[in-house]
Design a protein around this motif. Structure first.
Motif, PDB file in Angstrom:
ATOM      1  N   LYS A 259      12.128 -21.856  70.608  1.00  0.00           N
ATOM      2  CA  LYS A 259      12.151 -20.545  69.960  1.00  0.00           C
ATOM      3  C   LYS A 259      12.021 -20.709  68.443  1.00  0.00           C
ATOM      4  N   GLY A 260      12.731 -21.681  67.896  1.00  0.00           N
ATOM      5  CA  GLY A 260      12.645 -21.963  66.462  1.00  0.00           C
ATOM      6  C   GLY A 260      11.266 -22.440  66.049  1.00  0.00           C
ATOM      7  N   HIS A 261      10.667 -23.289  66.870  1.00  0.00           N
ATOM      8  CA  HIS A 261       9.317 -23.787  66.573  1.00  0.00           C
ATOM      9  C   HIS A 261       8.299 -22.643  66.627  1.00  0.00           C
ATOM     10  N   ALA A 262       8.461 -21.755  67.591  1.00  0.00           N
ATOM     11  CA  ALA A 262       7.541 -20.622  67.712  1.00  0.00           C
ATOM     12  C   ALA A 262       7.661 -19.703  66.496  1.00  0.00           C
ATOM     13  N   ARG A 263       8.894 -19.448  66.066  1.00  0.00           N
ATOM     14  CA  ARG A 263       9.106 -18.591  64.898  1.00  0.00           C
ATOM     15  C   ARG A 263       8.480 -19.230  63.653  1.00  0.00           C
ATOM     16  N   GLU A 264       8.662 -20.543  63.518  1.00  0.00           N
ATOM     17  CA  GLU A 264       8.107 -21.253  62.366  1.00  0.00           C
ATOM     18  C   GLU A 264       6.572 -21.199  62.388  1.00  0.00           C
ATOM     19  N   ALA A 265       5.986 -21.393  63.554  1.00  0.00           N
ATOM     20  CA  ALA A 265       4.526 -21.340  63.674  1.00  0.00           C
ATOM     21  C   ALA A 265       4.008 -19.952  63.321  1.00  0.00           C
ATOM     22  N   LYS A 266       4.707 -18.930  63.753  1.00  0.00           N
ATOM     23  CA  LYS A 266       4.321 -17.548  63.448  1.00  0.00           C
ATOM     24  C   LYS A 266       4.338 -17.310  61.936  1.00  0.00           C
ATOM     25  N   GLU A 267       5.380 -17.791  61.284  1.00  0.00           N
ATOM     26  CA  GLU A 267       5.492 -17.599  59.837  1.00  0.00           C
ATOM     27  C   GLU A 267       4.405 -18.377  59.095  1.00  0.00           C
ATOM     28  N   LYS A 268       4.092 -19.574  59.560  1.00  0.00           N
ATOM     29  CA  LYS A 268       3.028 -20.352  58.920  1.00  0.00           C
ATOM     30  C   LYS A 268       1.691 -19.637  59.072  1.00  0.00           C
ATOM     31  N   MET A 269       1.458 -19.047  60.224  1.00  0.00           N
ATOM     32  CA  MET A 269       0.212 -18.324  60.464  1.00  0.00           C
ATOM     33  C   MET A 269       0.136 -17.100  59.549  1.00  0.00           C
ATOM     34  N   LYS A 270       1.233 -16.407  59.396  1.00  0.00           N
ATOM     35  CA  LYS A 270       1.259 -15.242  58.506  1.00  0.00           C
ATOM     36  C   LYS A 270       0.948 -15.660  57.072  1.00  0.00           C
ATOM     37  N   ASP A 271       1.475 -16.817  56.654  1.00  0.00           N
ATOM     38  CA  ASP A 271       1.227 -17.314  55.310  1.00  0.00           C
ATOM     39  C   ASP A 271      -0.264 -17.632  55.108  1.00  0.00           C
ATOM     40  N   ARG A 272      -0.893 -18.183  56.130  1.00  0.00           N
ATOM     41  CA  ARG A 272      -2.314 -18.513  56.026  1.00  0.00           C
ATOM     42  C   ARG A 272      -3.170 -17.268  55.855  1.00  0.00           C
ATOM     43  N   PHE A 273      -2.803 -16.188  56.536  1.00  0.00           N
ATOM     44  CA  PHE A 273      -3.592 -14.968  56.447  1.00  0.00           C
ATOM     45  C   PHE A 273      -3.354 -14.213  55.140  1.00  0.00           C
ATOM     46  N   LYS A 274      -2.250 -14.514  54.461  1.00  0.00           N
ATOM     47  CA  LYS A 274      -1.975 -13.879  53.168  1.00  0.00           C
ATOM     48  C   LYS A 274      -2.936 -14.382  52.092  1.00  0.00           C
ATOM     49  N   GLU A 275      -3.385 -15.623  52.240  1.00  0.00           N
ATOM     50  CA  GLU A 275      -4.229 -16.251  51.212  1.00  0.00           C
ATOM     51  C   GLU A 275      -5.584 -15.660  51.148  1.00  0.00           C
TER      52      GLU A 275
END
Length: 57
Positions: A41-57
């Motif tokens: 669950k923690g890994h999934a949340r972290e992956a989601k946040e990393k993906m959101k960061d990539r789309f912000k750029e």
């Protein structure tokens, strides 16, 4: 908010790792499985946040 979610992900991962280790130490497979699930669950949340960061750029 992203930093807060990343921190929450790390806490979930650490909590899961501790629960898994405790389960292994006492021979409780159910607790071990719950710890693995918490880590996932923690890994999934972290992956989601990393993906959101990539789309912000």
């Amino acid at each position: 908010m992203s930093g807060e979610q990343k921190a929450k992900a790390k806490v979930e991962q650490a909590k899961g790792k501790a629960q898994e280790a405790t389960g292994k130490a006492v021979g409780n497979e159910r607790m071990t499985a719950k710890g693995r699930a918490e880590q996932a669950k923690g890994h999934a949340r972290e992956a989601k946040e990393k993906m959101k960061d990539r789309f912000k750029e």
